[in-house]
Design an enzyme around this catalytic site. Structure first.
Site, PDB file in Angstrom:
ATOM      1  N   GLY A   1       0.810  -1.199   0.000  1.00  0.00           N
ATOM      2  CA  GLY A   1       0.000   0.000   0.000  1.00  0.00           C
ATOM      3  C   GLY A   1       0.850   1.257   0.000  1.00  0.00           C
ATOM      4  CB  CYS A   2       0.011   4.751  -0.870  1.00  0.00           C
ATOM      5  SG  CYS A   2      -1.591   4.910  -0.042  1.00  0.00           S
ATOM      6  CE1 TYR A   3      -1.161   7.855   4.663  1.00  0.00           C
ATOM      7  CE2 TYR A   3      -3.007   6.322   4.579  1.00  0.00           C
ATOM      8  CZ  TYR A   3      -2.525   7.617   4.655  1.00  0.00           C
ATOM      9  OH  TYR A   3      -3.410   8.672   4.724  1.00  0.00           O
TER      10      TYR A   3
ATOM     11  CB  ALA B   1       5.575   6.778   1.935  1.00  0.00           C
TER      12      ALA B   1
END
Length: 358
Positions: free
Chosen positions: A160-162, A165
C-alpha cells in the site's frame, strides 16, 4: 521480446485506471483486457474520456476463464477481500497476479482476520507470495521471476501507499543499526484519491477542501503491514505508532518517521546511510543534507524522494521523510515495477518519466 498481454481488474478505480495508463505507454506490455463489474459492456473511454483515441477496450466482467484466455498477467486493483476469490482461480489457470489489495500482504492469516474482519480463504498462498517493495525485497521478486520462467504462475502482493513511504523512510536507519529500540512513530499525509473513487462524507469536496484531519488513529489497517516490513528490515520485532492524515490534495503522500538514534550516531552518519541505501536505486532518491521531499516533486511518477535529519536534542531522534505519488509508487507504478522484475523486463521499463514541472 514480444508484447506480454495484461489485464487490469477493477480498471475504473483510481489505481486501476492508473495501471491502464502505464500499461498503454509500456514498451513490452499490451493492455488486452480491462474489467469492472459495474461498468461491464461500457467502453473504457466512456468512463474516462482521456482514453479516447488511446484505448478502445470494452470493459468486461472479471471472469477467470476469460482473463486467462486474454492475458498472461493480471493487475488486481480491487477492494480488500475481493482478491481472495479471484487470485487462486487465476493462478490455477496460469496467470501471474500483481495484487494491489491487502489480501496477500500479511504472512499470518490470523493477523489478516483480526484487522480485516474476515477469514483468509487461501492461506496456503501466503507462503508463496512476495511482498512487492523492490528496493527492500528484490531478491524475493527475482525468485518469482525464476519460477515464472520455469512455467509457474506467481503472485506479488503490491504494498500500500502508506506502508511504502513509511518503509522507505525508516528502512535505511534500521538496516544500518543507527536506530535503537523497537518503536517507530510514523505520521503520514495522503491525497484524497487514496480513499478510492467512491465518495464518502470524509472525501466529499465540501468536507475535504481546506481541511486536514487525522483518521484511523491507533487502528488503521496498514499498521500490521508496516510492522511486518520493518521487522524484516531490522531483524527484530518492531512496533509502529501510525497516524494517517487526509489532506486536500488530489494525489500525493508524505510519510515522516521518528526513530531514537543509537549512542554516538551523528547527522553525517545518518545522511551517509541513506545515500548508501539508495545509491543504486533508479526510482528512489536521497536528497542532500538539509533538504526534505515534497509531493509535487514526485506527482504522477513512479519515483520516491527521501530526506533525513538528526534532532540532537534530548532523546536524539532520527527524522526521515519520504514523498511518493499514492497512485504511482504507492500503487499502480509499483505494481508495474514489480511486474517488470517478475516478467524478466528492465525494472524501470515504462516508469522513468519525471514529474511535470508545473
Amino acid at each position: 521480446m514480444g508484447s506480454i498481454r495484461a489485464c487490469v481488474v477493477g480498471a475504473t478505480g483510481y489505481a486501476g485506471i492508473e495501471a491502464c495508463r502505464l500499461i498503454l505507454g509500456h514498451p513490452d506490455l499490451e493492455l488486452t483486457m480491462a474489467t469492472d463489474r459495474k461498468e461491464a459492456g461500457t467502453h473504457l473511454d466512456a468512463v474516462y474520456p482521456a482514453f479516447a483515441g488511446a484505448c478502445d477496450l470494452v470493459l468486461s466482467l472479471p471472469e477467470p476463464d476469460a482473463i486467462a484466455a486474454a492475458a498472461d498477467v493480471a493487475f488486481l486493483a480491487v477492494p480488500h477481500t475481493a482478491s481472495l476469490a479471484l487470485t487462486p482461480e487465476l493462478l490455477a489457470r496460469g496467470v501471474t497476479v500483481l495484487d494491489l489489495s491487502a489480501d496477500y500482504r500479511l504472512r499470518d492469516a490470523a493477523v489478516y482476520q483480526d484487522w480485516y474482519a474476515t477469514p483468509h480463504t487461501s492461506p496456503e498462498l501466503l507462503g508463496r507470495t512476495v511482498y512487492g517493495l523492490p528496493e527492500l525485497f528484490r531478491d524475493g521478486l527475482a525468485g518469482l521471476a525464476a519460477r515464472r520462467a520455469a512455467g509457474q504462475a506467481v503472485l506479488v502482493a503490491v504494498p500500500g501507499c502508506y506502508p511504502t513511504a513509511t518503509a522507505l523512510a525508516a528502512a535505511p536507519a534500521l538496516a544500518a543499526g543507527l536506530a535503537t529500540g523497537d518503536l517507530v512513530i510514523a505520521d503520514a499525509i495522503s491525497g484524497v484519491s487514496g480513499a478510492g473513487r467512491g465518495c464518502t462524507p470524509r472525501t466529499h469536496y465540501c468536507h475535504a477542501n481546506e481541511s486536514v484531519e487525522a483518521y484511523g488513529v491507533a487502528r488503521h489497517r496498514h499498521t500490521p503491514e508496516i510492522e511486518q516490513t520493518l521487522t524484516d528490515v531490522a531483524g527484530r520485532e518492531m512496533s509502529v505508532v501510525f497516524t494517517p492524515h487526509l489532506a486536500p490534495l488530489t494525489r500525493g503522500l508524505l510519510s515522516t518517521v521518528y526513530l531514537e538514534a543509537a549512542d554516538g550516531v551523528t547527522a553525517g552518519d545518518v545522511q551517509a546511510a541513506y545515500e548508501r541505501a539508495y545509491a543504486n536505486e533508479p526510482l528512489v532518491t536521497t536528497l542532500p543534507a538539509g533538504s526534505m521531499p515534497a509531493t509535487s516533486s514526485v506527482f504522477g511518477t513512479a519515483r520516491a524522494q527521501v530526506g533525513v535529519a538528526l534532532d540532537a536534542r534530548r532523546r536524539r531522534t532520527i527524522v526521515a521523510s519520504c514523498a511518493i505519488d499514492n497512485l504511482g509508487k504507492g500503487a499502480a507504478a509499483q505494481a508495474v515495477q514489480c511486474a517488470n522484475v517478475v516478467l524478466g523486463l528492465p525494472e524501470t521499463a515504462g516508469l522513468l518519466a519525471p514529474a511535470p514541472l508545473v
